[in-house]
Enzyme design. Structure first.
Site, PDB file in Angstrom:
ATOM      1  N   ASP A   1     -23.624 -12.868  19.215  1.00  9.25           N
ATOM      2  CA  ASP A   1     -22.590 -12.149  18.467  1.00  9.25           C
ATOM      3  C   ASP A   1     -22.634 -10.678  18.883  1.00  9.25           C
ATOM      4  O   ASP A   1     -23.091  -9.812  18.126  1.00  9.25           O
ATOM      5  CB  ASP A   1     -22.839 -12.301  16.961  1.00  9.25           C
ATOM      6  CG  ASP A   1     -21.711 -11.711  16.121  1.00  9.25           C
ATOM      7  OD1 ASP A   1     -20.731 -11.194  16.698  1.00  9.25           O
ATOM      8  OD2 ASP A   1     -21.811 -11.760  14.874  1.00  9.25           O
TER       9      ASP A   1
ATOM     10  N   CYS B   1      -4.616  -0.424   8.188  1.00  9.16           N
ATOM     11  CA  CYS B   1      -3.918  -1.704   8.321  1.00  9.16           C
ATOM     12  C   CYS B   1      -2.671  -1.455   9.164  1.00  9.16           C
ATOM     13  O   CYS B   1      -2.041  -0.419   9.025  1.00  9.16           O
ATOM     14  CB  CYS B   1      -3.473  -2.244   6.971  1.00  9.16           C
ATOM     15  SG  CYS B   1      -4.781  -2.471   5.771  1.00  9.16           S
TER      16      CYS B   1
ATOM     17  N   TYR C   1     -28.334 -10.491  19.613  1.00  8.76           N
ATOM     18  CA  TYR C   1     -27.651  -9.507  18.754  1.00  8.76           C
ATOM     19  C   TYR C   1     -27.732  -9.976  17.300  1.00  8.76           C
ATOM     20  O   TYR C   1     -26.729 -10.074  16.591  1.00  8.76           O
ATOM     21  CB  TYR C   1     -26.185  -9.320  19.174  1.00  8.76           C
ATOM     22  CG  TYR C   1     -25.965  -9.163  20.657  1.00  8.76           C
ATOM     23  CD1 TYR C   1     -26.048  -7.914  21.267  1.00  8.76           C
ATOM     24  CD2 TYR C   1     -25.687 -10.276  21.463  1.00  8.76           C
ATOM     25  CE1 TYR C   1     -25.840  -7.771  22.641  1.00  8.76           C
ATOM     26  CE2 TYR C   1     -25.489 -10.140  22.831  1.00  8.76           C
ATOM     27  CZ  TYR C   1     -25.561  -8.891  23.413  1.00  8.76           C
ATOM     28  OH  TYR C   1     -25.366  -8.756  24.770  1.00  8.76           O
TER      29      TYR C   1
ATOM     30  N   CYS D   1      -1.707   5.839   6.867  1.00 12.72           N
ATOM     31  CA  CYS D   1      -3.131   5.549   7.032  1.00 12.72           C
ATOM     32  C   CYS D   1      -3.471   5.004   8.410  1.00 12.72           C
ATOM     33  O   CYS D   1      -4.269   5.580   9.136  1.00 12.72           O
ATOM     34  CB  CYS D   1      -3.583   4.571   5.955  1.00 12.72           C
ATOM     35  SG  CYS D   1      -5.317   4.087   6.086  1.00 12.72           S
TER      36      CYS D   1
ATOM     37  N   GLN E   1     -21.323  -8.212   8.276  1.00 13.52           N
ATOM     38  CA  GLN E   1     -19.891  -8.519   8.319  1.00 13.52           C
ATOM     39  C   GLN E   1     -19.212  -7.988   7.057  1.00 13.52           C
ATOM     40  O   GLN E   1     -19.765  -8.065   5.958  1.00 13.52           O
ATOM     41  CB  GLN E   1     -19.669 -10.031   8.427  1.00 13.52           C
ATOM     42  CG  GLN E   1     -20.159 -10.650   9.722  1.00 13.52           C
ATOM     43  CD  GLN E   1     -19.214 -10.412  10.898  1.00 13.52           C
ATOM     44  OE1 GLN E   1     -18.205  -9.720  10.792  1.00 13.52           O
ATOM     45  NE2 GLN E   1     -19.554 -10.988  12.038  1.00 13.52           N
TER      46      GLN E   1
ATOM     47  N   GLU F   1     -32.554  -7.926  18.717  1.00 14.12           N
ATOM     48  CA  GLU F   1     -31.662  -6.913  18.140  1.00 14.12           C
ATOM     49  C   GLU F   1     -32.129  -5.525  18.541  1.00 14.12           C
ATOM     50  O   GLU F   1     -33.337  -5.231  18.499  1.00 14.12           O
ATOM     51  CB  GLU F   1     -31.640  -7.040  16.611  1.00 14.12           C
ATOM     52  CG  GLU F   1     -30.919  -5.932  15.882  1.00 14.12           C
ATOM     53  CD  GLU F   1     -29.462  -5.785  16.282  1.00 14.12           C
ATOM     54  OE1 GLU F   1     -29.028  -4.639  16.493  1.00 14.12           O
ATOM     55  OE2 GLU F   1     -28.769  -6.827  16.398  1.00 14.12           O
TER      56      GLU F   1
ATOM     57  N   CYS G   1     -15.428 -10.374  18.216  1.00 16.49           N
ATOM     58  CA  CYS G   1     -14.353  -9.715  17.473  1.00 16.49           C
ATOM     59  C   CYS G   1     -13.349  -9.089  18.431  1.00 16.49           C
ATOM     60  O   CYS G   1     -12.506  -8.295  18.013  1.00 16.49           O
ATOM     61  CB  CYS G   1     -14.922  -8.643  16.537  1.00 16.49           C
ATOM     62  SG  CYS G   1     -15.840  -7.331  17.377  1.00 16.49           S
TER      63      CYS G   1
ATOM     64  N   CYS H   1       0.835  -1.205   0.000  1.00 15.42           N
ATOM     65  CA  CYS H   1       0.000   0.000   0.000  1.00 15.42           C
ATOM     66  C   CYS H   1       0.866   1.250   0.000  1.00 15.42           C
ATOM     67  O   CYS H   1       1.785   1.382   0.811  1.00 15.42           O
ATOM     68  CB  CYS H   1      -0.912  -0.001   1.215  1.00 15.42           C
ATOM     69  SG  CYS H   1      -1.895   1.500   1.378  1.00 15.42           S
TER      70      CYS H   1
ATOM     71  N   CYS I   1      -7.250   1.668  -2.314  1.00 11.75           N
ATOM     72  CA  CYS I   1      -7.188   0.870  -1.092  1.00 11.75           C
ATOM     73  C   CYS I   1      -7.212  -0.601  -1.485  1.00 11.75           C
ATOM     74  O   CYS I   1      -8.170  -1.069  -2.109  1.00 11.75           O
ATOM     75  CB  CYS I   1      -8.357   1.192  -0.162  1.00 11.75           C
ATOM     76  SG  CYS I   1      -8.402   0.134   1.308  1.00 11.75           S
TER      77      CYS I   1
END
Length: 449
Positions: free
Chosen positions: A376, A99, A310, A96, A281, A331, A403, A90, A174
């Site tokens: 989740d 990442c 969720y 940035c 996602q 939810e 996550c 990149c 990107c």
């Protein structure tokens, strides 16, 4: 200033970083990677975090932050390069911050993600004998994101926020976004120019069949300018209504723009409506891998009652419903729950029920005893009331998708204190080239002796 690396084969490695500085510098050797991707070493015996350095590398750094028990520093010079280092492809990688692992071999990033999950479970959860499976990576870990949130700088240009700041990084291409999204970003920037200056955020989304959705946020009261912008965008191939819809939020429920005001995503033979403010996602390839794990581990027989906490737009809910007796989804997001109900109707699935509201409040009012609960939650993990509710209803199994290894470990510590045991922990690389990962964990009730 750049210092060359004269090792054999160094032409395949990036240059050694070196910056001029009049301030005092310190020697350091990096021994491991922190879970944020920073290298960890010691200066004067104090733990020091250095973004961009890898284990085994030696060099000189300059302190940027001094705390009682740790320091942060920036690279001045790397004198010895790791064999795991590669040149980031990149062009704006160093500026940035989106990442933070492109300077590492891909397989090595997977190894470290596995270690970070193990470390969180051990250090935060207190689990000393849990095996974490190797991370399921991607064959091609590029062009995987289906969403980009861009912010406008003072010059009217759109780009990413740099890490931990509101500075905007402008990019030409990107490498995590599809070519189509990159083309749409460039065209949008050309068309919008200096008009609609109160439009501060542009969100680009894309379905797994290539249909786009552009959402503008900010002050959308100047309808004359907005109508003119939409008219000009519709005249471009990239934003024809058949190629990419345009949505502009006005009020709580009303969206105006061009084309269908949602995306249609296809997963496991089902079609899902995704409204502009609904969560999905970001990596469709790995989403299929993740949800495949959940379906396999669920082991449904057609007689099961399942709760999906969720549940979002009902993706996992409807997949489970095809193999269960009935499924309940909860939810908080009103847009997502409306999508979920539409998705059930569109796919002719009738053995589901959706409840709108905070999970911690709605669980207490529910009756029934599910044999399986799938959850989740967001990065913050589950509220204490949700954990207490799970222990009270005591389903035979829980599948927890997370996550965030830290909040996962914290919540598992509560669930596994007396009632549950961890059967499997499987990380999935949902976010290649970043320090983030998705984790799927299955719990089962301890057998009474």
């Amino acid at each position: 200033m750049v210092k060359k690396d004269h090792r054999p084969g160094a032409e395949d490695n990036p240059p050694v970083y070196q910056e001029r500085s009049s301030s005092k510098t310190l020697d350091i050797e990096i021994v491991r990677l922190a879970s944020d991707g920073s290298g960890i070493g010691y200066t004067d015996g104090i733990t020091t975090f250095v973004p961009g350095m890898l284990p085994g590398e030696k060099g000189r750094v300059q302190l940027t932050e001094q705390k009682k028990f740790y320091r942060r520093a920036r690279i001045v010079e790397i004198e010895c390069l790791s064999e795991e280092r590669v040149s980031p492809p990149c062009s704006v990688y160093s500026a940035c911050g989106g990442c933070n692992l492109q300077h590492v071999k891909y397989q090595t990033t997977l190894t470290w993600k596995q270690r970070w999950v193990e470390d969180a479970l051990r250090r935060i959860g207190g689990f000393t004998n849990i095996q974490v499976e190797p991370v399921l990576g991607m064959d091609d870990p590029w062009r995987y994101r289906n969403k980009a949130v861009l912010h406008r700088d003072r010059k009217g240009r759109f780009g990413y926020y740099r890490g931990k700041s509101k500075d905007v990084t402008i990019f030409d291409d990107c490498l995590l976004l599809s070519q189509e999204i990159n083309h749409r970003i460039k065209k949008m920037q050309q068309v919008i120019g200096e008009c609609c200056e109160e439009t501060k955020t542009a969100t680009f989304r894309e379905s797994n069949r290539g249909k786009g959705l552009l959402v503008f946020d900010g002050n959308t009261e100047n309808t004359k300018e907005l109508d003119q912008l939409i008219r000009h965008l519709k005249g471009q191939v990239e934003f024809s209504p058949q190629s990419c819809s345009i949505a502009i939020p006005r009020g709580n429920n009303e969206f105006e723009g061009s084309g269908a005001q949602h995306l249609n995503e296809h997963l496991d033979g089902l079609r899902f409506k995704v409204s502009p403010r609904s969560f999905l996602q970001v990596n469709p390839v790995q989403t299929a891998v993740l949800y495949g794990l959940v379906l396999d581990w669920a082991g449904l027989t057609g007689k099961d009652e399942v709760w999906d906490l969720y549940c979002g737009i009902g993706t996992m809910t409807l997949m489970l419903a095809r193999k269960a007796k009935k499924v309940l989804g909860i939810e908080e997001n009103p847009y997502a729950i409306a999508d979920a109900k539409d998705n059930a109707a569109d796919n002719n699935i009738t053995n589901v029920r959706f409840v709108e509201g905070k999970v911690e409040k709605k669980m207490a009012a529910l009756s029934g005893t599910p044999s399986l609960v799938v959850c989740d939650p967001p990065r913050a993990g589950m509220e204490p009331e949700v954990l207490e509710g799970l222990l009270e209803i005591s389903p035979e199994r829980i599948i927890y998708i997370s996550c965030n290894p830290a909040t996962l470990a914290r919540d598992l510590k509560v669930l596994c204190r007396n009632t549950y045991r961890i059967e499997r922990v499987q990380p999935v690389d949902m976010f290649p080239w970043t320090n983030h990962t998705e984790i799927c964990c299955v719990l089962s009730k301890e057998q009474e002796e």
